[in-house]
Design a protein around this motif. Structure first.
Motif, mmCIF file in Angstrom:
data_model
loop_
_atom_site.group_PDB
_atom_site.id
_atom_site.type_symbol
_atom_site.label_atom_id
_atom_site.label_comp_id
_atom_site.label_asym_id
_atom_site.label_seq_id
_atom_site.Cartn_x
_atom_site.Cartn_y
_atom_site.Cartn_z
ATOM 1 N N THR A 88 0.843 -1.181 0.000
ATOM 2 C CA THR A 88 0.000 0.000 0.000
ATOM 3 C C THR A 88 0.882 1.235 0.000
ATOM 4 O O THR A 88 2.075 1.159 0.302
ATOM 5 N N LYS A 89 0.298 2.350 -0.353
ATOM 6 C CA LYS A 89 0.978 3.644 -0.255
ATOM 7 C C LYS A 89 0.148 4.533 0.656
ATOM 8 O O LYS A 89 -1.060 4.346 0.790
ATOM 9 N N HIS A 90 0.834 5.510 1.274
ATOM 10 C CA HIS A 90 0.094 6.458 2.096
ATOM 11 C C HIS A 90 0.792 7.805 2.137
ATOM 12 O O HIS A 90 1.994 7.905 1.888
ATOM 13 N N LEU A 91 0.010 8.830 2.440
ATOM 14 C CA LEU A 91 0.500 10.180 2.710
ATOM 15 C C LEU A 91 0.100 10.529 4.136
ATOM 16 O O LEU A 91 -1.067 10.362 4.501
ATOM 17 N N PRO A 92 1.050 11.020 4.951
ATOM 18 C CA PRO A 92 0.733 11.294 6.353
ATOM 19 C C PRO A 92 0.820 12.771 6.752
ATOM 20 O O PRO A 92 1.608 13.136 7.629
ATOM 21 N N PRO A 93 0.081 13.693 6.136
ATOM 22 C CA PRO A 93 0.213 15.087 6.558
ATOM 23 C C PRO A 93 -0.060 15.233 8.057
ATOM 24 O O PRO A 93 -1.016 14.661 8.581
ATOM 25 N N ILE A 119 -3.675 9.189 4.605
ATOM 26 C CA ILE A 119 -4.477 8.839 3.437
ATOM 27 C C ILE A 119 -3.844 7.611 2.785
ATOM 28 O O ILE A 119 -2.692 7.666 2.344
ATOM 29 N N PHE A 120 -4.581 6.504 2.746
ATOM 30 C CA PHE A 120 -4.104 5.267 2.102
ATOM 31 C C PHE A 120 -4.629 5.205 0.675
ATOM 32 O O PHE A 120 -5.764 5.594 0.403
ATOM 33 N N PHE A 121 -3.800 4.682 -0.225
ATOM 34 C CA PHE A 121 -4.227 4.492 -1.613
ATOM 35 C C PHE A 121 -3.356 3.424 -2.262
ATOM 36 O O PHE A 121 -2.347 3.000 -1.708
ATOM 37 N N GLU A 122 -3.771 2.999 -3.450
ATOM 38 C CA GLU A 122 -3.085 1.943 -4.208
ATOM 39 C C GLU A 122 -2.840 0.693 -3.351
ATOM 40 O O GLU A 122 -1.760 0.110 -3.360
ATOM 41 N N GLU A 123 -3.893 0.294 -2.611
ATOM 42 C CA GLU A 123 -3.804 -0.934 -1.839
ATOM 43 C C GLU A 123 -3.832 -2.122 -2.794
ATOM 44 O O GLU A 123 -4.624 -2.150 -3.728
ATOM 45 N N ASP A 124 -2.955 -3.082 -2.570
ATOM 46 C CA ASP A 124 -2.867 -4.244 -3.443
ATOM 47 C C ASP A 124 -2.590 -5.465 -2.574
ATOM 48 O O ASP A 124 -1.680 -5.454 -1.753
ATOM 49 N N LEU A 125 -3.391 -6.499 -2.737
ATOM 50 C CA LEU A 125 -3.215 -7.740 -1.985
ATOM 51 C C LEU A 125 -3.324 -8.889 -2.980
ATOM 52 O O LEU A 125 -4.277 -8.942 -3.756
ATOM 53 N N ASP A 126 -2.349 -9.792 -2.970
ATOM 54 C CA ASP A 126 -2.323 -10.898 -3.932
ATOM 55 C C ASP A 126 -3.640 -11.677 -3.921
ATOM 56 O O ASP A 126 -4.048 -12.215 -2.895
ATOM 57 N N GLY A 127 -4.307 -11.708 -5.064
ATOM 58 C CA GLY A 127 -5.511 -12.509 -5.232
ATOM 59 C C GLY A 127 -6.741 -12.000 -4.512
ATOM 60 O O GLY A 127 -7.728 -12.723 -4.406
ATOM 61 N N ALA A 128 -6.709 -10.745 -4.007
ATOM 62 C CA ALA A 128 -7.874 -10.238 -3.278
ATOM 63 C C ALA A 128 -7.954 -8.723 -3.411
ATOM 64 O O ALA A 128 -6.992 -8.063 -3.796
ATOM 65 N N ASP A 129 -9.114 -8.187 -3.044
ATOM 66 C CA ASP A 129 -9.333 -6.750 -3.057
ATOM 67 C C ASP A 129 -9.147 -6.216 -1.641
ATOM 68 O O ASP A 129 -9.900 -6.568 -0.734
ATOM 69 N N LEU A 130 -8.118 -5.372 -1.431
ATOM 70 C CA LEU A 130 -7.814 -4.808 -0.117
ATOM 71 C C LEU A 130 -8.272 -3.364 -0.061
ATOM 72 O O LEU A 130 -8.046 -2.595 -0.995
ATOM 73 N N SER A 131 -8.901 -2.990 1.052
ATOM 74 C CA SER A 131 -9.329 -1.612 1.275
ATOM 75 C C SER A 131 -8.888 -1.183 2.676
ATOM 76 O O SER A 131 -9.180 -1.879 3.661
ATOM 77 N N LEU A 132 -8.179 -0.056 2.763
ATOM 78 C CA LEU A 132 -7.735 0.504 4.047
ATOM 79 C C LEU A 132 -8.366 1.875 4.218
ATOM 80 O O LEU A 132 -8.229 2.743 3.349
ATOM 81 N N ASP A 133 -9.064 2.091 5.339
ATOM 82 C CA ASP A 133 -9.674 3.391 5.612
ATOM 83 C C ASP A 133 -8.602 4.402 6.001
ATOM 84 O O ASP A 133 -7.584 4.055 6.597
ATOM 85 N N ASN A 134 -8.853 5.677 5.671
ATOM 86 C CA ASN A 134 -7.965 6.748 6.118
ATOM 87 C C ASN A 134 -8.014 6.839 7.643
ATOM 88 O O ASN A 134 -8.954 6.354 8.277
ATOM 89 N N SER A 135 -6.997 7.473 8.230
ATOM 90 C CA SER A 135 -6.859 7.481 9.685
ATOM 91 C C SER A 135 -6.614 8.895 10.200
ATOM 92 O O SER A 135 -5.837 9.652 9.626
ATOM 93 N N LEU A 136 -7.279 9.247 11.308
ATOM 94 C CA LEU A 136 -7.047 10.497 12.025
ATOM 95 C C LEU A 136 -6.532 10.136 13.410
ATOM 96 O O LEU A 136 -7.153 9.337 14.114
#
Length: 192
Positions: A88-93, A119-136
């Motif tokens: 995954t990628k993220h930006l942490p302002p 802010i999480f984006f471009e989540e990738d998990l082998d053979g599955a759909d991964l979703s990560l919520d943003n965090s405060l």
């Protein structure tokens, strides 16, 4: 009389703060986001390194507001006890209020506390759909600026950032991933 005025000017110059109200600092360098080791019972998030920058505005010679920004951090996601299964990628302002202890010295330690929005984006998990919520979450830091010239300095800092994200695989919740990283930064700074 001239000696008295010269002495007063030298004393005033010698005790003036390096940064004063209205001054702006810019730092550019690298940071390592190092998540805690026990992120989740099923997955672990590895460390990531990226270009980072901060902008700091001094409200007084000791109190300042800082914004941390960066290029995206990329993290590998590993199965606990296994190998790499995604990324995954993220930006942490992060916005912090800082207190600078010795504003008139060539070595200036400071502390800070504030809020982070990851802010999480471009989540990738082998053979599955991964979703990560943003965090405060909250953030804390300790750092030091060391003069190199009148307007350039070296900066090092350590931050703790509270980052927790709810993770879903194929739309099914697998719970909260507690990333909670230590962030280590080294920067070259400039005063304006």
């Amino acid at each position: 009389m001239k000696k008295l005025m010269l002495t007063a000017l030298l004393l005033a110059y010698g005790t003036s703060a390096w940064a004063e109200a209205g001054d702006f600092l810019v730092r550019v360098g690298a940071s390592i986001v190092d998540p805690k080791s026990d992120n989740h019972p099923v997955v672990e998030v590895d460390s990531g390194t990226s270009l980072s920058f901060t902008g700091t505005y001094f409200m007084t010679d000791q109190w300042a507001v800082e914004l941390l920004a960066s290029l995206p951090f990329k993290h590998d996601i590993d199965a606990v006890g296994g190998g790499n299964i995604g990324e995954t990628k993220h930006l942490p302002p992060t916005l912090s209020v800082q207190y600078h202890f010795m504003p008139d010295q060539p070595v200036r330690p400071y502390i800070g506390a504030g809020l982070n929005y990851t802010i999480f984006f471009e989540e990738d998990l082998d053979g599955a759909d991964l979703s990560l919520d943003n965090s405060l979450g909250w953030a804390a830091q300790i750092g030091v600026d060391i003069d190199l010239t009148e307007s350039m300095f070296l900066n090092a800092d350590v931050r703790y950032i509270d980052i927790e994200t709810d993770a879903k695989v194929n739309s099914t919740s697998i719970g909260t991933v507690e990333i909670d990283p230590w962030v280590y930064g080294i920067h070259l700074g400039f005063r304006f």
